[in-house]
Design a protein around this motif. Structure first.
Motif, PDB file in Angstrom:
ATOM      1  N   GLY A 122       5.945  28.912  25.318  1.00 58.90           N
ATOM      2  CA  GLY A 122       7.189  29.460  24.777  1.00 58.90           C
ATOM      3  C   GLY A 122       7.185  29.604  23.270  1.00 58.90           C
ATOM      4  N   LEU A 123       6.015  30.020  22.741  1.00 60.79           N
ATOM      5  CA  LEU A 123       5.896  30.184  21.297  1.00 60.79           C
ATOM      6  C   LEU A 123       6.273  31.610  20.935  1.00 60.79           C
ATOM      7  N   ASN A 124       7.396  31.747  20.209  1.00 63.56           N
ATOM      8  CA  ASN A 124       7.840  33.099  19.854  1.00 63.56           C
ATOM      9  C   ASN A 124       7.421  33.444  18.439  1.00 63.56           C
ATOM     10  N   ALA A 125       6.109  33.480  18.196  1.00 64.01           N
ATOM     11  CA  ALA A 125       5.647  33.842  16.860  1.00 64.01           C
ATOM     12  C   ALA A 125       4.544  34.869  17.033  1.00 64.01           C
ATOM     13  N   ASN A 126       4.307  35.650  15.996  1.00 70.97           N
ATOM     14  CA  ASN A 126       3.213  36.606  16.039  1.00 70.97           C
ATOM     15  C   ASN A 126       1.893  35.847  16.191  1.00 70.97           C
ATOM     16  N   PRO A 127       1.137  36.131  17.263  1.00 72.36           N
ATOM     17  CA  PRO A 127      -0.104  35.375  17.495  1.00 72.36           C
ATOM     18  C   PRO A 127      -1.100  35.493  16.347  1.00 72.36           C
ATOM     19  N   SER A 128      -0.951  36.507  15.500  1.00 77.22           N
ATOM     20  CA  SER A 128      -1.928  36.650  14.422  1.00 77.22           C
ATOM     21  C   SER A 128      -1.482  35.957  13.137  1.00 77.22           C
ATOM     22  N   SER A 129      -0.326  35.243  13.181  1.00 77.78           N
ATOM     23  CA  SER A 129       0.056  34.551  11.952  1.00 77.78           C
ATOM     24  C   SER A 129      -0.677  33.219  11.858  1.00 77.78           C
ATOM     25  N   LYS A 130      -0.981  32.837  10.626  1.00 81.45           N
ATOM     26  CA  LYS A 130      -1.757  31.621  10.378  1.00 81.45           C
ATOM     27  C   LYS A 130      -0.936  30.377  10.725  1.00 81.45           C
ATOM     28  N   VAL A 131      -1.592  29.399  11.341  1.00 82.47           N
ATOM     29  CA  VAL A 131      -0.901  28.173  11.735  1.00 82.47           C
ATOM     30  C   VAL A 131      -0.382  27.407  10.525  1.00 82.47           C
ATOM     31  N   GLY A 132      -1.066  27.559   9.383  1.00 85.82           N
ATOM     32  CA  GLY A 132      -0.626  26.902   8.159  1.00 85.82           C
ATOM     33  C   GLY A 132       0.794  27.271   7.755  1.00 85.82           C
ATOM     34  N   ARG A 133       1.286  28.422   8.241  1.00 87.84           N
ATOM     35  CA  ARG A 133       2.632  28.851   7.857  1.00 87.84           C
ATOM     36  C   ARG A 133       3.702  28.386   8.845  1.00 87.84           C
ATOM     37  N   LEU A 134       3.270  27.736   9.941  1.00 88.98           N
ATOM     38  CA  LEU A 134       4.254  27.382  10.973  1.00 88.98           C
ATOM     39  C   LEU A 134       4.934  26.050  10.677  1.00 88.98           C
ATOM     40  N   GLY A 135       6.088  25.857  11.311  1.00 91.34           N
ATOM     41  CA  GLY A 135       6.790  24.591  11.197  1.00 91.34           C
ATOM     42  C   GLY A 135       6.270  23.580  12.204  1.00 91.34           C
ATOM     43  N   ALA A 136       6.782  22.349  12.121  1.00 89.76           N
ATOM     44  CA  ALA A 136       6.280  21.250  12.949  1.00 89.76           C
ATOM     45  C   ALA A 136       6.402  21.558  14.438  1.00 89.76           C
ATOM     46  N   ARG A 137       7.543  22.113  14.860  1.00 89.35           N
ATOM     47  CA  ARG A 137       7.775  22.379  16.270  1.00 89.35           C
ATOM     48  C   ARG A 137       6.751  23.378  16.792  1.00 89.35           C
ATOM     49  N   GLU A 138       6.555  24.457  16.028  1.00 94.70           N
ATOM     50  CA  GLU A 138       5.634  25.505  16.492  1.00 94.70           C
ATOM     51  C   GLU A 138       4.198  24.996  16.530  1.00 94.70           C
ATOM     52  N   ARG A 139       3.835  24.158  15.558  1.00 95.41           N
ATOM     53  CA  ARG A 139       2.482  23.603  15.569  1.00 95.41           C
ATOM     54  C   ARG A 139       2.248  22.745  16.805  1.00 95.41           C
ATOM     55  N   ARG A 140       3.252  21.966  17.180  1.00 94.70           N
ATOM     56  CA  ARG A 140       3.135  21.163  18.403  1.00 94.70           C
ATOM     57  C   ARG A 140       2.883  22.072  19.593  1.00 94.70           C
ATOM     58  N   LEU A 141       3.613  23.171  19.646  1.00 94.66           N
ATOM     59  CA  LEU A 141       3.446  24.079  20.777  1.00 94.66           C
ATOM     60  C   LEU A 141       2.055  24.717  20.756  1.00 94.66           C
ATOM     61  N   VAL A 142       1.548  25.036  19.554  1.00 96.11           N
ATOM     62  CA  VAL A 142       0.184  25.569  19.465  1.00 96.11           C
ATOM     63  C   VAL A 142      -0.789  24.547  20.050  1.00 96.11           C
TER      64      VAL A 142
END
Ligand SMILES: Nc1ncnc2c1ncn2[C@@H]1O[C@H](COP(=O)(O)OP(=O)(O)OP(=O)(O)O)[C@@H](O)[C@H]1O
Ligand SMILES: [Mg+2]
Lengths: 238, 351
Positions: A122-142
């Protein structure tokens, strides 16, 4: 099914796992215990980072401890770490794809597998964006997406909800619960959030100072007086 | 087409266009506008940007610091020179031989990296650089024109030593400059293919965390040595290019401290980007030329500038100039445009 027999780990002066025999039957299994109980050490044994002094671990009939550490991923072992470890330099897509690349799964299926794992968590982010720019929640989901891609057989999650607010833990719980059915993997969930553990896990094992003090259906285990005492005991010490 | 692949392809297209434009300028514009000594300098810029590229692969991609990269360049130069004197192989074979043998040596140098990291690896590789300098100067690098190991009886540095040959169709300085640029472009392409595919992703994972990489199924030993192999191969080829550029390489050309300067300029240029390596080549070779030949200044002052630049990069811009400069330009542009936008509004409030 994972069978652990007489497992003992010794570091200089401490025995973080002391003669533990336990069976993780399948589905989502909880592994709980107060701080320093030996949960992460147990994961490190499964990953091959820590050599046990004695004991065996058999996963789906195979001797896990005999495999070289990096080969266990290809066998189907996946894990997340207590401190988040998605690769900042890589995009979301590449983070998941690199697991697929070393999993032995078919190259032709990589794109679809990776995108479906990203969708599954359920990650609603552009798959080509760098993980370094994501927040804590999204990184967990990655990290969870990394743990389920490429035919996993055993998924180890080390405190995946640590630091997340309650409403996000709800979403994570729904994702974790679906892993066994969707990917056919056995999940071992370590967490201090008892609501998460009882929501996700049919069975639970409890460690305290390296000893197994209870294991069985989650509801029963959480009512067990030894377990309650172990937790209250540490709370008193705190 | 999905949005992902469209996005990726747009990024790749932009970068490829810039790269081709730069290459066209280097090949067709510079030779007509720049004088002879400039052309020699640009040849060195191309060669040293490949060395910086090797450093960037090791440190920027995998996180292994190697201070022995100029020593590997020296070794590639030596191997190229010796094979040029000992055989009549065509020049591209000399390049491959120098690259291949340097690659093997580089992997051996990389073996400690499997156990050591950080400062210890830096020290070991620096000692390797020192040992190389000593070994080659004791042995009269490049020792004349007499088979593979033979020494010229007249001594290495006499004018009777014929220069290392260049490709038959690139003997003149300008033609050899073009040849060098093309070979270096191919080496950059080789690195680019690596970092944007499976090895690059595995390296990035190792850099993030070794336990996480092992858990992801990455054979750390294999991929670390692979990085050393690639970095050493490109550096070895660059060394052979350098041999034919200078004609008669001398031990004095290669100093242990060059490895340090190279590391500094590579960090200033930017180690996470392929473009940063080109910038590093410019700093490493063009600036000394400007200082000495153009402005008549002592090039040792550059060490101070590099030191200050390095400090700046380490403290405020870990991505190096190639990362920081566009950001600075963007904020400058934002400043200017916001200034424009504010003007009419300011007048509006006055009314
Ligand atoms: N590499 C190591 N060397 C020495 N001691 C260690 C090592 N790793 C863990 N320990 C010790 O082993 C014990 C168990 O640690 P472990 O990390 O497994 O606990 P845990 O159950 O995961 O705790 P937490 O809930 O705090 O994460 C602790 O006392 C810890 O200090
Ligand atoms: Mg732990």
């Amino acid at each position: 099914m994972i069978e652990v027999t007489a497992l003992t780990v010794r570091f200089a002066g401490v025995t973080p796992i002391d003669d533990v025999s336990v069976v993780f039957p399948g589905g989502t299994c909880g592994l709980i215990g107060p701080n320093g109980a030996g949960k992460t050490t147990f994961f490190n044994v499964l990953s091959g980072f820590v050599r046990p002094a004695a004991g065996t671990v058999t996963a789906f009939g195979e001797n896990l401890l005999k495999m070289a550490d990096y080969r266990r991923a290809r066998w189907g072992l996946r894990r997340t770490f207590q401190t988040e470890m998605a690769v900042e330099q890589l995009s979301i897509f590449d983070n998941v794809a690199m697991i697929h690349e070393h999993s032995g799964a078919k190259r032709s299926a990589r794109r679809d597998d990776v995108l479906s794992a990203i969708e599954f968590v359920g990650l609603n982010a552009n798959p080509s964006s760098k993980v370094g720019r994501l927040g804590a929640r999204e990184r967990r989901l990655v990290e969870v997406a990394r743990a389920v891609v490429g035919r996993p057989r055993v998924v180890l999650l080390d405190e995946p909800a640590a630091g997340l607010p309650d409403e996000e833990t709800g979403h994570l719980s729904a994702v974790i619960k679906q892993i066994p059915e969707r990917y056919g993997a056995l999940v071992i969930l370590v967490d201090h959030d008892m609501a998460l553990v009882s929501a996700c896990c049919e069975t639970t094992a409890v460690l305290d100072f390296g000893k197994l003090i209870a294991s069985g259906p989650t509801a029963e285990v959480l009512r067990n007086e030894h377990v309650i005492r172990a937790y209250l005991g540490t709370e008193e010490e705190l | 087409m999905s949005p992902l692949s469209a996005y990726l392809q747009r990024g790749v297209a932009v970068r490829a266009t810039v790269a081709v434009a730069l290459l066209a300028v280097a090949l067709f514009v510079l030779p007509h506008t720049a004088g002879a000594d400039w052309i020699t300098t640009f040849t060195s810029v191309a060669i040293y940007s490949v060395v910086a590229l090797g450093f960037g692969i090791l440190y920027g991609r995998v996180g292994m610091i190697s201070l022995g990269q100029v020593a590997l360049l020296t070794i590639g130069c030596w191997i190229g020179t010796r094979f040029a004197y000992a055989t009549s192989l065509p020049f591209p074979f000399l390049l491959l031989l120098a690259g291949g043998i340097t690659c093997v040596i580089g992997v051996l140098v990389g073996l400690p990296a499997l156990r050591l990291s950080g400062l210890y690896l830096a020290l070991i590789t620096l000692m390797f650089a020192g040992a190389t300098t000593v070994f080659l100067s004791v042995n009269d690098f490049p020792s004349g024109n007499n088979g593979f190991l033979g020494k010229a009886s007249t001594g290495a540095l006499t004018t009777s030593t014929p220069p290392v040959r260049r490709p038959s169709w690139a003997v003149a300085d300008v033609a050899y400059y073009r040849y060098t640029v093309i070979v270096c472009a191919i080496l950059f392409l080789l690195a680019l293919v690596h970092v944007s595919t499976k090895p690059g992703r595995a390296w990035a994972t190792i850099r993030e965390s070794e336990p996480a990489a092992i858990a992801a199924g990455v054979n750390i030993t294999l991929y670390k040595l692979w990085a050393f192999a690639l970095a050493s191969f490109v550096t070895g080829v660059a060394g052979c290019l350098l041999a034919a550029q200078v004609g008669v390489p001398r031990a004095i050309t290669f100093q242990t401290q060059d490895s340090l300067t190279l590391a500094a300029t590579a960090l200033i240029g930017g180690i996470f980007s392929i473009w940063g390596a080109i910038l590093a080549g410019v700093f490493n070779q063009l600036l000394p030329f400007l200082f000495q030949a153009q402005w008549g200044l002592n090039p040792n002052f550059l060490l101070i500038i590099f030191g200050a630049g390095l400090l700046q990069v380490l403290l405020t811009a870990p991505g190096g100039l190639v990362d920081q400069f566009p950001k600075d330009m963007a904020s400058l542009a934002r400043l200017i445009f916001s200034g424009f936008r504010k003007l009419p509004r300011a007048r509006g409030t006055e009314k």
